[in-house]
Design an enzyme around this catalytic site. Structure first.
Site, PDB file in Angstrom:
ATOM      1  N   THR A  13     -36.649  62.102 -34.029  1.00 52.78           N
ATOM      2  CA  THR A  13     -37.763  61.224 -34.423  1.00 52.78           C
ATOM      3  C   THR A  13     -38.509  60.713 -33.196  1.00 52.78           C
ATOM      4  OG1 THR A  13     -36.141  60.461 -36.029  1.00 52.78           O
ATOM      5  CG2 THR A  13     -38.247  59.321 -36.008  1.00 52.78           C
ATOM      6  N   VAL A  14     -37.752  60.299 -32.164  1.00 59.61           N
ATOM      7  CA  VAL A  14     -38.410  59.720 -30.988  1.00 59.61           C
ATOM      8  C   VAL A  14     -39.143  60.807 -30.193  1.00 59.61           C
ATOM      9  CG1 VAL A  14     -38.074  58.450 -28.838  1.00 59.61           C
ATOM     10  CG2 VAL A  14     -36.693  57.880 -30.844  1.00 59.61           C
ATOM     11  N   ARG A  45     -32.189  71.419 -30.062  1.00 57.03           N
ATOM     12  CA  ARG A  45     -31.130  72.246 -30.651  1.00 57.03           C
ATOM     13  C   ARG A  45     -31.682  73.347 -31.546  1.00 57.03           C
ATOM     14  NH1 ARG A  45     -27.620  67.754 -32.470  1.00 57.03           N
ATOM     15  NH2 ARG A  45     -26.552  67.067 -30.617  1.00 57.03           N
ATOM     16  N   GLU A 130     -37.390  52.026 -20.028  1.00 58.96           N
ATOM     17  CA  GLU A 130     -37.851  50.913 -20.867  1.00 58.96           C
ATOM     18  C   GLU A 130     -37.353  51.047 -22.310  1.00 58.96           C
ATOM     19  OE1 GLU A 130     -40.120  48.035 -19.888  1.00 58.96           O
ATOM     20  OE2 GLU A 130     -38.751  47.666 -21.539  1.00 58.96           O
ATOM     21  N   GLY A 135     -36.027  48.671 -27.885  1.00 55.70           N
ATOM     22  CA  GLY A 135     -37.078  49.549 -28.409  1.00 55.70           C
ATOM     23  C   GLY A 135     -38.437  49.303 -27.796  1.00 55.70           C
ATOM     24  N   GLU A 191     -27.348  54.247 -34.936  1.00 56.11           N
ATOM     25  CA  GLU A 191     -26.902  55.305 -34.022  1.00 56.11           C
ATOM     26  C   GLU A 191     -26.249  56.426 -34.830  1.00 56.11           C
ATOM     27  OE1 GLU A 191     -27.433  55.163 -30.567  1.00 56.11           O
ATOM     28  OE2 GLU A 191     -28.684  53.594 -31.375  1.00 56.11           O
ATOM     29  N   ASP A 202     -23.516  48.982 -28.969  1.00 56.92           N
ATOM     30  CA  ASP A 202     -24.914  49.268 -28.641  1.00 56.92           C
ATOM     31  C   ASP A 202     -25.558  48.026 -27.998  1.00 56.92           C
ATOM     32  OD1 ASP A 202     -27.402  51.041 -29.066  1.00 56.92           O
ATOM     33  OD2 ASP A 202     -27.979  49.156 -30.003  1.00 56.92           O
ATOM     34  N   LYS A 206     -26.988  47.647 -24.006  1.00 55.63           N
ATOM     35  CA  LYS A 206     -28.314  47.115 -23.658  1.00 55.63           C
ATOM     36  C   LYS A 206     -28.175  45.859 -22.799  1.00 55.63           C
ATOM     37  CE  LYS A 206     -30.240  49.046 -27.896  1.00 55.63           C
ATOM     38  NZ  LYS A 206     -30.409  48.819 -29.328  1.00 55.63           N
TER      39      LYS A 206
HETATM   40  N1  HSE Z   1     -29.229  51.785 -33.203  1.00 56.72           N
HETATM   41  C1  HSE Z   1     -30.150  51.041 -32.405  1.00 56.72           C
HETATM   42  C2  HSE Z   1     -30.508  49.768 -33.153  1.00 56.72           C
HETATM   43  C3  HSE Z   1     -31.373  51.861 -32.148  1.00 56.72           C
HETATM   44  O1  HSE Z   1     -30.177  49.655 -34.319  1.00 56.72           O
HETATM   45  O2  HSE Z   1     -31.080  48.879 -32.559  1.00 56.72           O
HETATM   46  C4  HSE Z   1     -32.199  51.357 -31.027  1.00 56.72           C
HETATM   47  O3  HSE Z   1     -31.501  51.359 -29.834  1.00 56.72           O
END
Ligand code: HSE
Length: 431
Positions: A13-14, A45, A130, A135, A191, A202, A206
């Protein structure tokens, strides 16, 4: 006009969003930077999948490391994810080849950030990330550049969209944890392995990056105390609401006399705080500097938000932006110490399932008093079926105390045999 040739690994997606955004904004970026950004090569892939983008002018690589080394690209964009290979090997290969790297990979930076920053310095190749934190919120740029003149005391925030989405929907719509998680996965926020989201890792990845940028520490997610949201129940969220709080999964890095304390855990915050009002997949980061204190709020997950941050980094590189990955040379970064959570001070929410018999309340009160814990409020709810032998829900709110005292008191209450299940403890942040 100058041209910067982009090689992009990872077309989810990104990645597809980045290709589309670069096309859409091509003219504007060229005017701003004096440079055109062109995706010339792709590694992904599945070559046959229809992603709704035209890949015809781009060379295809099955091996992202080969793409990273390709002499015909200037910048390598890593959007594959994961803290091992091929992400690590390809980012390292690009840096060693003197190519700038843009990555959204927080897990990779949390584990190998120092090593990759060292390669970036050694080979004079920029490393930008960044999109790895919060996000679409430009918090990396804010800490690395805009707030460089501040002495920072604390950075905190809602850094995981999936957890905030789950907690918001559970509280607002009285839905189950599992249903909300399934929706977050369907919407593409979570994720690949959602335990990374809900168990707090996660957020910790960060936070480790933000801590490095704010406090000049070596990125070290292992130094962070981490608790996720799995144990939270609707009963906790409803009790918090009754008491004037919202429950958020916060990442907090704070300067203390003992070093920088880094922690991730569910936190009760007063409803009137701006951060309490941040709902759904939205992220928020608050920075307390000596000159400026600010809170940035924005979309923390999803294709467009993350693509926006990646394209922002690419545009910076096109304009000639350089600088150290973590705002300072690797040799100047200091080791991060593990947070001594037992010393943590603050108010606590404690929910006990108490055996419904005479003396239970007295036992609980005595154990609290033994530890010098002062109670701000105590609420006992009648069992669902009164006069049954079901446990009663006892909710205690403490005044400021230490984590160690709370843990000892709860263990003692448990040892007294008056609890029917594992106690719930949530830290409170208040004015
Ligand atoms: N899984 C992460 C979230 C995606 O829910 O924030 C963005 O890093």
């Amino acid at each position: 006009m100058r041209e910067m040739k982009v090689g992009l690994a990872g077309l989810g997606t990104v990645g597809a969003g980045v290709v589309r955004m670069l096309e859409r904004q091509a003219a504007s970026i060229a005017v701003r930077t004096g440079c055109t950004l062109k995706v010339v090569a792709i590694a992904a892939r599945d070559r046959t999948r229809d992603r709704g983008i035209d890949l015809s002018g781009m060379r295809w690589f099955d091996d992202p490391v080969a793409l990273a080394r390709d002499p015909d690209i200037d910048v390598f964009v890593e959007l594959m994810g994961g803290d091992g290979d091929p992400a690590r090997a390809s980012v390292a290969a690009a840096l060693k080849a003197g190519k700038a790297v843009v990555t959204a990979n927080k897990a990779l930076l949390a584990k190998h950030g120092v090593e990759l920053a060292a390669l970036s310095e050694e080979h004079g190749a920029s490393l930008r990330f960044e999109a790895a934190v919060a996000g679409g919120i430009p918090i990396v740029k804010t800490l690395r550049e805009a707030m460089a003149g501040n002495h920072i005391a604390r950075v905190s925030g809602i850094l995981n969209g999936t957890c905030n989405y789950i907690l918001t929907r559970m509280a607002d719509e009285k839905l189950s944890f599992d249903l909300c998680l399934a929706d977050a996965q369907r919407l593409g926020y979570a994720e690949a392995d959602p335990t990374f989201d809900i168990d707090g890792y996660d957020t910790a990845h960060k936070l480790s990056i933000l801590t490095s940028l704010a406090f000049g520490t070596k990125v070290d997610a292992e130094a962070i105390y981490v608790e996720g949201i799995r144990s939270l129940t609707l009963a906790d969220l409803e009790a918090a609401d009754d008491l004037g709080y919202k429950v958020k999964l916060l990442g907090v890095a704070v300067r203390t006399d003992e070093g920088v304390e880094q922690r991730v855990h569910p936190t009760m915050v007063p409803k009137h705080w701006p951060i309490a009002q941040v709902s759904g997949v939205t992220n928020a980061v608050a920075v307390d500097g000596d000159a400026v204190a600010l809170t940035l709020v924005g979309p923390g997950a999803g294709g467009d938000a993350t693509a926006s941050a990646v394209v922002g980094d690419l545009s910076d590189l096109a304009a000639g932006g350089g600088g150290f990955a973590f705002g300072a040379p690797v040799a100047a970064l200091v080791a991060a110490e593990r947070a001594p959570m037992q010393h943590h001070e603050g108010g606590y929410y404690i929910r006990l399932a108490a055996v419904n018999k005479p003396g239970t309340a007295a036992t609980i009160a005595r154990r609290m008093a033994d530890e010098g814990i002062s109670l701000e409020s105590i609420v006992q709810r009648r069992p669902e079926r009164s006069r049954s032998d079901e446990p009663a829900s006892v909710i205690l709110i403490t005044y400021a105390t230490t984590e160690a005292a709370v843990r000892r008191a709860v263990a003692a209450i448990d040892a007294d045999g008056v609890l029917a299940s594992v106690p719930q403890v949530i830290r409170i942040e208040k004015d």
